[in-house]
Design a protein around this motif. Structure first.
Motif, mmCIF file in Angstrom:
data_model
loop_
_atom_site.group_PDB
_atom_site.id
_atom_site.type_symbol
_atom_site.label_atom_id
_atom_site.label_comp_id
_atom_site.label_asym_id
_atom_site.label_seq_id
_atom_site.Cartn_x
_atom_site.Cartn_y
_atom_site.Cartn_z
ATOM 1 N N SER A 75 99.022 -121.891 53.290
ATOM 2 C CA SER A 75 99.287 -122.392 52.033
ATOM 3 C C SER A 75 98.516 -123.822 52.006
ATOM 4 C CB SER A 75 100.741 -122.565 51.574
ATOM 5 O OG SER A 75 100.957 -121.176 51.493
ATOM 6 N N ILE A 113 95.472 -125.461 49.524
ATOM 7 C CA ILE A 113 95.905 -126.458 48.681
ATOM 8 C C ILE A 113 95.094 -127.688 49.119
ATOM 9 C CG2 ILE A 113 97.550 -128.252 47.817
ATOM 10 C CD1 ILE A 113 99.564 -125.778 48.434
ATOM 11 N N LEU A 154 91.267 -127.391 47.801
ATOM 12 C CA LEU A 154 91.127 -127.242 46.427
ATOM 13 C C LEU A 154 91.213 -129.014 46.124
ATOM 14 C CD1 LEU A 154 93.177 -124.542 45.087
ATOM 15 C CD2 LEU A 154 90.709 -124.586 44.872
ATOM 16 N N LEU A 155 92.354 -129.347 46.754
ATOM 17 C CA LEU A 155 92.564 -130.707 46.266
ATOM 18 C C LEU A 155 91.347 -131.715 46.830
ATOM 19 C CD1 LEU A 155 94.902 -132.534 45.058
ATOM 20 C CD2 LEU A 155 95.801 -132.829 47.366
ATOM 21 N N ALA A 209 88.732 -131.633 44.690
ATOM 22 C CA ALA A 209 88.921 -132.127 43.321
ATOM 23 C C ALA A 209 88.815 -133.876 43.515
ATOM 24 C CB ALA A 209 90.278 -131.643 42.791
ATOM 25 N N LEU A 236 97.058 -137.851 40.818
ATOM 26 C CA LEU A 236 96.665 -137.343 39.519
ATOM 27 C C LEU A 236 96.314 -138.416 38.722
ATOM 28 C CD1 LEU A 236 99.505 -134.774 38.980
ATOM 29 C CD2 LEU A 236 97.065 -134.365 39.780
ATOM 30 N N TRP A 262 115.244 -122.168 47.999
ATOM 31 C CA TRP A 262 114.356 -121.507 49.083
ATOM 32 C C TRP A 262 113.713 -122.886 49.873
ATOM 33 C CZ3 TRP A 262 111.273 -117.791 45.485
ATOM 34 C CH2 TRP A 262 112.049 -116.822 45.215
ATOM 35 N N TYR A 271 92.961 -130.163 38.289
ATOM 36 C CA TYR A 271 94.369 -130.578 38.563
ATOM 37 C C TYR A 271 95.064 -129.411 38.252
ATOM 38 C CZ TYR A 271 92.761 -134.929 40.703
ATOM 39 O OH TYR A 271 92.159 -136.038 41.485
ATOM 40 N N ILE A 289 94.218 -126.331 38.114
ATOM 41 C CA ILE A 289 94.224 -125.397 38.955
ATOM 42 C C ILE A 289 94.708 -125.532 40.106
ATOM 43 C CG2 ILE A 289 92.366 -124.318 40.238
ATOM 44 C CD1 ILE A 289 90.929 -124.025 37.578
ATOM 45 N N VAL A 290 94.426 -126.796 40.779
ATOM 46 C CA VAL A 290 95.201 -127.304 42.187
ATOM 47 C C VAL A 290 96.586 -127.001 41.987
ATOM 48 C CG1 VAL A 290 95.667 -129.063 43.682
ATOM 49 C CG2 VAL A 290 93.459 -128.683 42.705
ATOM 50 N N ILE A 291 97.131 -127.587 40.922
ATOM 51 C CA ILE A 291 98.783 -127.470 40.827
ATOM 52 C C ILE A 291 98.971 -125.961 40.688
ATOM 53 C CG2 ILE A 291 100.593 -128.022 39.509
ATOM 54 C CD1 ILE A 291 99.204 -130.625 38.860
ATOM 55 N N ILE A 312 97.633 -123.211 41.779
ATOM 56 C CA ILE A 312 97.219 -122.297 42.994
ATOM 57 C C ILE A 312 98.201 -122.928 44.086
ATOM 58 C CG2 ILE A 312 95.518 -121.778 44.772
ATOM 59 C CD1 ILE A 312 93.580 -121.781 42.557
ATOM 60 N N GLY A 313 98.456 -124.071 43.849
ATOM 61 C CA GLY A 313 99.161 -124.864 44.905
ATOM 62 C C GLY A 313 100.760 -124.196 44.746
ATOM 63 N N PHE A 314 101.291 -124.070 43.448
ATOM 64 C CA PHE A 314 102.554 -123.396 43.425
ATOM 65 C C PHE A 314 102.467 -121.917 43.860
ATOM 66 C CE2 PHE A 314 104.519 -126.315 40.211
ATOM 67 C CZ PHE A 314 105.768 -126.201 40.494
ATOM 68 N N MET A 347 100.538 -120.685 46.206
ATOM 69 C CA MET A 347 100.773 -120.716 47.697
ATOM 70 C C MET A 347 101.989 -120.939 48.054
ATOM 71 S SD MET A 347 97.677 -119.725 48.237
ATOM 72 C CE MET A 347 97.888 -119.496 50.056
ATOM 73 N N ILE A 348 102.875 -121.917 47.657
ATOM 74 C CA ILE A 348 104.086 -122.558 48.146
ATOM 75 C C ILE A 348 105.038 -121.281 47.994
ATOM 76 C CG2 ILE A 348 106.063 -124.072 47.728
ATOM 77 C CD1 ILE A 348 103.607 -126.120 47.075
ATOM 78 N N PHE A 349 104.949 -120.703 46.442
ATOM 79 C CA PHE A 349 105.626 -119.406 46.480
ATOM 80 C C PHE A 349 105.520 -118.450 47.597
ATOM 81 C CE2 PHE A 349 106.899 -118.277 41.807
ATOM 82 C CZ PHE A 349 107.931 -118.993 41.963
#
Lengths: 430, 328, 686
Positions: free
Chosen positions: A20, A24, A27-28, A31, B101, B145, C572, C574-576, C578-580, C582-584
């Protein structure tokens, strides 16, 4: 038998987190046009990929020895697990002898982390204490290997289980006064201590609805103005039937405090007492199915009864009336019947009891109060209790008991705080 | 019956202590690699950190990692139903991720900054509220979690802070924008940076892991068995594995060089494109290598899984018919 | 075979196709010529229609200008490129990011074949607002997409002018960067009523040591009074064929771009310099090399050869670098001759006509406001708000002046250059530097200067036929390059490649067209080659169609990747998200179970339903009360049901309980229920 350990690679949370993180950061990194992040992601992905291939395979043999296979509640058993490595070096190997949740580990460990050399052996010694009755499985043995970095793991189960039967506690009680009104006529020389319809006077007590009029001690009534009845001790050998309720409803409460457990202890204690007195006992355990222990006496019968009680898991929803209908042909007329039930969730209760009373059985109901068990358990867990709701349940239960008593049944309301012996004494005093 | 439960997690109010002696060395090495990664990050960007925020977050992250090895057992989750540590981790990301950001918005967008700030605050509050609501109202307990014990929470906070630091430092860093201008030495510096980051992560994690095992072993079976072979194996095998991983990362860089070397023969247009000379080409390399590898790996795992299940069934049936269950 | 095995094998075959068969097949097919890849205006191909010569010139700029050759290898910045050329093969949205520094970057879109998306246009707007420079060269493509943001229109009809090179498609356009036909803001000042300027700027015509416009304070009336007043057409043509554009004061540094002296040739090339010894050498390095207080290249004037260009008009006053003559027109109805815009020809088909002082523009530059409001009027310096209407006063900027010495406090704005013909970049025209002594006059078949065809126009005024020569049969067969497809005029001439060093100029025709020089100067003008700094020239190749089947999917992938990682509205989120995810996923994955034995017999097993709801409680209470009454009366359930209701009620004395039974609609709250319950319990005692 040897089993090759080559299970499926499973992800650990660590591996999932690193993948993960890598995704991330890629992607970051794009960006923010950040080569540092991309480098980290590359490292993380290579790290995960290489680890897939880093796991080892194991060939193990195992053997378990237990000091006892049948014990009473709170008894202790010693277990020894011998493990022999028949493959190469095991790398990072975890071995566990699976134990049920309700068994307490007293000494040693049932779980260890090993790096065994080829042909290396080790033994796990531990002792367990079983506070609750039941039929338990010790095992299976589970093996787990993972790569040095703890990214992927393989699990393997060796389906080798040992059974452990834990009998309900048997308390010692002096005398208990539940005997058949109609002594059983044994063929042959079986002696009846005090023959005849008459009976040895035992005590006087208050009249309760259902007592036969001929037992009323009119003299005492004349002197005291209260209806009193004579109690008689009947020392004859009798057939006693125990109906044990092991339906789902009997588990309400906590693992360690519920109607099933308390009822089983009461049943075991009663059975032990009667059998010592050479009474003959038959028992019906009803849950999702009906288990009948045929009439019998002696240690062997006790053993069978205890085994049945140990294995009585709360299950199913068979109504009592059905049990009674089936069981009546096997119960001698007027013989004592002890029903151990929490009176929950059974609409046929009235019907069953009235049927038995019609046939003049001497019915005693020992009823562990599941409502109170539940409230106590919730209090212990710190959960909120809806007082009004439970009050209504209590009221319903009270009305039910009142009605049953109206039929002339002895109904003993068993609250968790009351010790077993006192409840049984109550039955006697009744 | 007084005891009804094993209380392995005692409610010790903030008992602070060092971990098991066997793992202290991992922790020390972890901190050392934290320092190395910081220095090499500085070298890679020519000490142009683009302000104080990045390095500060990196140092704060290091502090968290340090602390994560001290605190034991105290678990605030035990005494309350609020997912405290989950909320802390979440808010940490929300608060310290905001500058990234913000800068992104500043560079990319022509819209007003006020909108960003207002929008971000509203979004952050809504998301936090949503997460909390989902935690108490539904079975989707993300916050729970995320709630870990104190030690893991500090570790996670440390890693998050360090990644925020790296993001900030490398954000549009002119030293690293054009791959063509990167010297071989700079690539090696980047390589050392990434590997020391990995070492830092692994050693801290390893310290946690082995500390747990040692603690259990000590509680349960003093003298019964020795964990030394296991820990030694970790050092030796782990090191060998890390060397392989190091080669793997180098290989990725070599493949990237190769791709950029070969593209002009394919298309000069593509070879000279902005993307092929920036981080994108590295990411394309990563994608070209890892996507096929993982598709094959996942398929292989799936097949193996199915074969294993069938084998296991067969074995179980055999075992059941075996009249003398004894040795397995 | 099970279904999931089938799927797995299908995926494997698909992956094999994607990763092996497809690229391999494409390479083989492309190599075998089955798929031809022939993009136009490609920076990296050297076909006649590509722009590789331009690109290589840009890349080797510093070598020519201040590299080791001119400075004997001792240049301070040897090896540091002034310009670096990169292509964009994905999408211009990468301009949004930090990948490039706008202030040192020129984005080049030559021939806009493919349409821009809204996000790409936004990227270009943002790039310009942040100080970037853009050159859009297009004729009949999609350039208007960009142009309309800045109040500029590409007419879209063919541009004709009175001067062409043998063929009216090859229109010759005069370009000036810093000519006194324009004022210091680059606005054309010359008009019939105010015929100031002579087409060149840096001419010290009165020989007073100061160039004419030195004392120019902005008003055209303040030009150096001592001007030569030469009557010039402003056509900059060398009518007397002496190799120098004709003015009376020839010989003075009046037209340094007059074709032959860009760089002084080395060695014995002096022969060329005979008669021109006093002409100062002008270096295009942004430095005032001749010490005349004006940066040298401010003074250029050029003759550009174009191919089928179109024209521009701008609603905002721009710097005009090139425009047609007052006799040029745009052939909107595509009939090859001028259609006077009158009567039924009024409307969109009417040709656009130049007039004196209002010539059709060919190359213009517009400064761009920093606040993203669009083009800035170069005269007033006020943002014309061509993009959106903003509240309040539009921003005012001090725009760049042609003489940087005049005002140092200028605002460095981004700017956009529109050129209405991409062909001037093409290898074929870029290097077409042959001299033309005899510039063709407008078509007048009789040569009598009269209106022979009776169309109301004197023949040579604006009548232009498409072709004046014939295309030979060989050329029709051999369509290798543009020149060959042209009238034979060029095909039998020796076309030289321009030699920067000039070594090969001897004995060959002098070069006359200045596409190469103009474009180099334009690049330099937009992003001066400051020492030690590298400027980026971004050639947008994504505007051209890609024919290669191998590159297409790769470019497509790059396009998508570039697109989603560049825009903040996409990147951003998309990053956020997809980040969510992945964390999920990481949170959801069950970790290795902890195998330490956990003894627990405290598990709670509650009943499934307890009567929490007050309605249910009331109902249950009601039932309990009835049961109670039944018990007290000692009745069986059957007997009780047949019992009269009033008898039941008579058993209960309490009015509250009676109400409980009677009023079936009423439901009680917690407290009331507790109270009623107590009362029910008490009934026992009756």
């Amino acid at each position: 038998m040897t089993k090759r350990e080559s299970g499926v690679n499973m992800w650990t949370k660590k591996a999932a987190s690193i993948v993960s993180m890598s995704v991330i950061t890629i992607l970051l990194g794009l960006a923010t046009r950040n080569l540092l992040l991309i480098m980290i992601a590359i490292a993380g992905l290579v790290y995960t990929t290489v680890s897939v291939f880093a796991n080892t395979s194991t060939r193990l043999t195992a053997d378990r020895e237990m000091s006892q296979e049948k014990i009473f509640e709170d008894g202790t058993v010693k277990v020894e697990l011998r493990i022999l490595n028949q493959g190469g070096k095991t790398g990072f190997l975890e071995v566990r002898d699976k134990l049920p949740r309700t068994i307490q580990l007293k000494d040693g460990t049932n779980y260890t982390y090993l790096n065994l050399n080829p042909k290396g052996a080790t033994r796990l010694k531990y002792s367990i204490k079983c506070p609750l009755k039941g039929v338990y499985h010790i095992g299976p043995i589970t093996l787990r290997t993972h790569d040095p970095l703890n990214m992927f793991y393989k699990e393997k189960t060796v389906a080798f289980e040992s059974n452990l039967t834990v009998f309900p506690q048997v308390r010692d009680i002096k005398e208990l006064y539940i005997k058949s009104k109609q002594p059983k006529m044994y063929p042959g020389e079986m002696k009846v201590k005090m023959p005849g319809p008459g009976s040895e006077f035992f005590a006087i007590r208050d009249y309760m609805p259902g007592d036969p009029f001929r037992d009323i001690n009119w003299k005492a009534y004349a002197s005291t103005g209260k209806l009193l009845v004579n109690e008689h001790e009947r020392l004859s050998v009798s057939d006693i039937t125990i109906l044990f309720d092991s339906r789902t409803a009997s588990r309400y409460g906590m693992d360690s405090d519920n109607a099933n457990l308390y009822g089983a202890r009461a049943a075991a204690t009663l059975a032990n007492f009667f059998l010592k007195r050479r009474d003959s006992i038959q028992m019906v355990v009803y849950s999702d199915k009906v288990l009948t222990i045929k009439k019998g006496t002696g240690q062997k019968q006790l053993f069978e009864l205890l085994t049945a009680l140990a294995g009585a898991e709360p299950k199913g929803d068979i109504p009592l009336s059905g049990i009674v209908e089936v069981a009546i042909p096997y119960m001698p007329r007027q013989s004592p019947v002890i029903v151990i039930t929490n009176l929950e969730e059974d609409d046929s209760m009235r019907k069953a009891v009235s049927m038995m009373m019609m046939l003049e059985f001497d019915v005693t109901i020992i009823s562990p109060n599941s409502i109170e068990f539940e409230i106590m358990a919730k209090q212990k867990k710190g959960e909120k209790i809806n007082a009004a709701a439970y009050d209504i349940l209590r009221l319903e239960r009270e009305i039910m008991m009142q009605e049953l008593r109206g039929y002339g049944v002895k109904v003993i309301d068993w609250k968790p705080a009351t010790p077993l012996t006192q409840i049984l004494m109550e039955a006697r005093n009744y | 019956m007084a005891e009804t439960k094993d209380d392995i997690e005692n409610l010790v109010p903030l008992e602070i202590g060092l971990q098991a002696g066997e793992t202290v060395i991992m922790w020390g090495l972890g901190i050392l690699f934290w320092l190395i990664s910081f220095v090499f990050m500085g070298l890679a960007v020519g000490w142009d950190f683009g302000g104080f925020f990045g390095p500060t977050m990196y140092i704060v992250g290091g502090g968290f990692l340090l602390a994560s090895q001290f605190v034991t057992r105290w678990n605030p989750l035990k005494t309350t139903r609020m997912p405290i540590t989950g909320i802390v981790i979440w808010l940490w990301v929300v608060i310290f991720g905001a500058p990234i950001l913000y800068w992104g918005w500043e560079v990319y967008s022509d819209s007003s900054m006020i909108w960003f700030v207002v929008g971000y605050i509203i979004l952050a509050v809504l998301t936090t509220g949503g997460l909390l609501a989902s935690n108490f109202l539904t079975s989707l307990k993300i916050m729970n979690w995320m709630s870990q014990d104190m030690r893991s929470t500090l570790y996670v906070l440390g890693m998050i802070s360090i990644i925020i630091g790296i993001t900030t430092v490398g954000f549009n860093n002119k030293a690293l924008l054009d791959l063509e201008e990167l010297t071989w030495l700079q690539w090696e510096v980047l390589y050392v940076f990434s590997m020391s980051f990995l070492f830092m992560m692994e050693l801290h994690n390893g310290a946690h892991r082995f500390n747990d095992i040692i603690k259990y072993a000590k509680e349960r079976a003093t003298g019964e068995f020795s964990l030394t072979p296991v820990i030694n194996s970790y050092y030796i095998m782990g090191f060998i594995l890390m060397v392989i991983i190091g080669f793997g990362v180098q290989l990725m860089l070599v493949i990237n060089f190769f791709i950029r070397w070969i593209t002009p023969y394919l298309s000069e247009q593509m070879a000279n494109s902005v993307m092929m000379n920036s981080v994108y080409s590295v990411v394309f390399t990563v994608a070209a290598i890892f996507i096929p590898i993982w598709i094959v790996l996942i398929m292989w795992m799936e097949f193996k899984n199915r074969r294993e299940t069938a084998e296991e069934d067969l074995m179980r049936r055999k075992v059941e018919t075996d009249t003398t269950p004894g040795i397995y | 075979m099970k279904w999931n095995e089938a799927i797995a094998i299908g995926v494997a075959i698909l992956m094999g196709l994607i990763f092996i068969a497809y690229p391999l097949g494409s390479v083989i097919l492309t190599a075998g010529g089955a798929i031809s890849a022939e993009p136009k205006f490609s920076a990296f191909n050297d076909g006649y229609s590509d722009i590789s010569e331009f690109v290589s010139d840009v890349e080797s700029y510093n070598i020519h200008v201040r590299g080791s050759i001119y400075f004997d290898g001792s240049g301070a910045n040897d090896g540091v490129y002034d310009y670096k050329v990169r292509s964009i093969v994905s999408t211009p949205t990468i301009l949004l990011g930090d990948l490039i520094d706008p202030e040192n970057t020129i984005y080049l879109a030559i021939g806009v074949e493919r349409e821009y998306t809204q996000e790409e246009l936004r990227a270009i707007r943002s790039f310009l607002a942040r100080g970037g420079h853009v050159i859009v060269a297009d004729d009949f493509g999609n350039a208007n997409q960009i142009a309309k943001d800045y109040g500029v229109t590409f007419f879209g009809g063919q541009f004709y002018d009175e001067t062409w090179d043998r063929n009216a498609n090859y229109t010759i356009v005069e370009a000036h960067m810093g000519s006194d036909l324009y004022d210091k803001d680059g606005v054309r000042v010359w008009s019939k009523s105010n015929p100031v300027g002579d087409g060149v700027w840096d001419d010290d015509q009165d020989a007073d040591g100061k160039i004419d416009e030195d004392d120019n304070t902005g008003s055209s009336q303040n030009y150096d009074d001592d001007r030569d007043n030469a009557k010039l057409d402003g056509d900059l043509r060398d009518n007397d064929n002496d190799g120098i554009v004709d003015e009376e004061n020839e010989g003075i540094d009046e037209d340094p771009r007059d074709d032959d002296v860009v760089f002084r040739p080395r060695g014995d090339a002096d022969i060329l310099w005979k008669g021109h010894e006093n002409i100062d050498i002008e270096w295009i390095d942004g430095i005032d090399n001749d010490g005349d207080e004006i940066v040298d290249e401010d003074l250029q004037s050029y003759q550009l050869i174009t191919y089928k260009p179109t024209g521009l008009s701008s609603s905002v006053r721009p710097w005009v670098w090139a425009a047609g003559s007052s006799k040029s027109f745009i052939d909107m109805d595509d009939n090859g001759i001028l259609s006077i815009p009158s009567g039924d020809l009024k409307g969109k088909n009417a040709d656009e006509v130049s007039s004196v002082g209002n010539e059709i523009q060919f190359c213009i530059e517009l400064p761009i406001a920093e606040d993203g409001t669009g083009a800035v009027d170069v005269v007033t310096g006020i943002s014309a708000e061509t993009i959106k209407d903003a509240d309040g006063e539009p921003a005012k900027y001090k725009v760049r002046e042609l003489n940087p010495e005049a005002d140092k406090a200028i605002t460095e704005l981004g700017s956009i250059v529109f050129i209405s013909d991409p062909s001037i970049f093409m290898n074929d025209l870029y290097l077409l530097n042959h001299i033309r002594y005899d510039v063709n006059l407008p078509f007048d078949p009789e040569g009598n200067g009269e209106d022979d065809d009776g169309d109301g126009l004197i023949d040579e005024d604006r009548e232009i036929l498409r072709e004046t020569g014939e295309i030979s049969d060989e050329d029709i067969d051999d369509r290798d390059d543009l020149a060959n497809n042209s009238p034979d005029y060029w095909s039998d001439r020796e076309v030289d490649t321009f030699d920067w060093l000039g070594d090969d100029m001897r004995g060959k025709p002098k070069l006359d067209y200045d596409n190469q020089q103009f474009l180099m100067d334009l690049i330099h003008h937009l992003c001066p080659a400051d020492q030690g700094e590298t400027n980026l020239i971004l050639v947008d190749e994504s505007r051209h169609s890609v024919d290669s089947h191998l590159l297409k999917p790769i470019y497509r992938t790059m396009h998508v990747t570039g697109f989603i990682t560049s825009s903040p509205y996409y990147a951003y989120p998309i990053v956020i998200s997809i980040g969510f995810l992945m964390i999920f996923a990481a949170l959801l994955i069950k970790d290795k179970e902890n195998w330490a034995h956990q003894f627990d017999i405290s598990r709670l097993v509650p009943r499934k339903t307890i009567p929490v709801d007050s309605r249910l409680q009331t109902t249950k209470l009601r039932l309990a009360l009835r049961e109670k009454v039944r018990l007290i009366r000692g009745l069986s359930p059957e007997e009780f049901t047949s019992l009269n209701e009033s008898t039941v009620l008579s058993t209960i004395k309490d009015p509250d309980l009676i109400e409980l039974l009677q009023n079936q609609e009423r439901f009680y709250s917690g407290q009331e229920i507790l109270r009623l319950m107590e009362k029910i319990k008490k009934i026992q005692n009756i």
